[in-house]
Design an enzyme around this catalytic site. Structure first.
Site, PDB file in Angstrom:
ATOM      1  N   ARG A 119      35.994  44.182  43.047  1.00 42.81           N
ATOM      2  CA  ARG A 119      37.152  43.902  42.635  1.00 42.81           C
ATOM      3  C   ARG A 119      37.480  42.404  43.326  1.00 42.81           C
ATOM      4  O   ARG A 119      38.581  41.726  43.103  1.00 42.81           O
ATOM      5  CB  ARG A 119      38.338  44.804  42.873  1.00 42.81           C
ATOM      6  N   ARG A 153      55.362  55.732  28.690  1.00 39.54           N
ATOM      7  CA  ARG A 153      55.115  56.137  30.163  1.00 39.54           C
ATOM      8  C   ARG A 153      55.500  55.023  30.792  1.00 39.54           C
ATOM      9  O   ARG A 153      55.452  53.718  30.596  1.00 39.54           O
ATOM     10  CB  ARG A 153      53.886  56.757  30.508  1.00 39.54           C
ATOM     11  N   ARG A 209      50.546  44.585  36.744  1.00 35.76           N
ATOM     12  CA  ARG A 209      49.290  44.917  36.996  1.00 35.76           C
ATOM     13  C   ARG A 209      48.435  43.746  36.541  1.00 35.76           C
ATOM     14  O   ARG A 209      47.459  43.317  37.179  1.00 35.76           O
ATOM     15  CB  ARG A 209      48.853  46.118  35.778  1.00 35.76           C
TER      16      ARG A 209
END
Ligand SMILES: [Zn+2]
Length: 224
Positions: free
Chosen positions: A91, A163, A174
């Site tokens: 990542r 949610r 994000r």
């Protein structure tokens, strides 16, 4: 046959999971998603698994070198001889260098980094449209897969909610983290001519056939 040593990259909501499912079936590849392989290592009670367990139970982040060691143990098992699909690692550039070193030590190299891309607005539209039933977690989408009656689960009649993970502000956060961390990694793979881009706004079938065609071309080049 040439190996398929693959890394999957892309923002949340671009369809990475769907493509991963297809690829591991199409090519019979072991799937190394960071969370899964850590859980499997812990369950196996191997030495590495015990170390990971302690860290996870403390609530700490598992350090890169331990994740890399877990991946390397899997690379050394027969299952990965023809290739693998990594998802969630690397990542960062540091992690990519670790992976490059690990492969190099084994006389292997990455075949490609597959980037399933989608613009931020499309990601927000896809993820923020999700509605989940409070009782059994059935998932709908206000645009692509709406329930028969707004706000009510078709299957059990319970209430549908958005949610917290699917709230636009959460998704944007994000995405920001994704761009900060992963864009340098995308450049890094591009400089090494390993990056292959796919348009995640196309249908899953189109993306899958594009990936397969790309991998077939790479395998041909490899045989020359
Ligand atoms: Zn339901």
């Amino acid at each position: 046959m040439s190996q398929r040593n693959l890394v999957l990259l892309g923002p949340p909501g671009a369809g990475k999971g769907t493509q991963a499912d297809r690829l591991i079936k199409d090519f019979d590849l072991p799937y190394y998603a960071t969370g899964n392989i850590l859980r499997e290592a812990i369950a196996s009670e191997s030495e590495l698994g015990k170390q990971a367990k302690e860290i996870v139970e403390r609530g700490d982040l598992v350090p890169d070198d331990l994740i890399s060691a877990v991946i390397e143990a899997r690379l050394d098992s027969d299952e990965a001889d023809d290739g693998f699909l990594l998802d969630g690692f690397p990542r960062t550039i540091g992690q990519a260098e670790m992976l490059e070193r690990a492969l190099d030590e084994r006389g292997r190299e990455l075949t490609a980094a597959l980037l399933i891309d989608a613009p931020d607005e499309e990601v927000v539209r896809r993820l923020s449209g999700r509605r989940t039933c409070v009782k059994n977690g059935h998932v709908y989408h206000v645009e692509f897969d709406p329930p028969k009656h707004e706000g009510v689960c078709d299957q059990d009649g319970s209430r549908l909610v958005q949610r917290d993970d699917d709230k636009p502000e959460t998704i944007r956060n994000r995405l920001e983290v994704y761009h900060d961390q992963t864009e340098p990694l995308i450049d890094w793979y591009e400089q090494r001519s390993l990056l292959r881009r796919f348009d995640g706004t196309r249908t899953p079938e189109e993306v899958n056939s594009h990936i397969r065609a790309t991998l077939a071309t790479l395998a041909l080049e490899d045989d020359v």
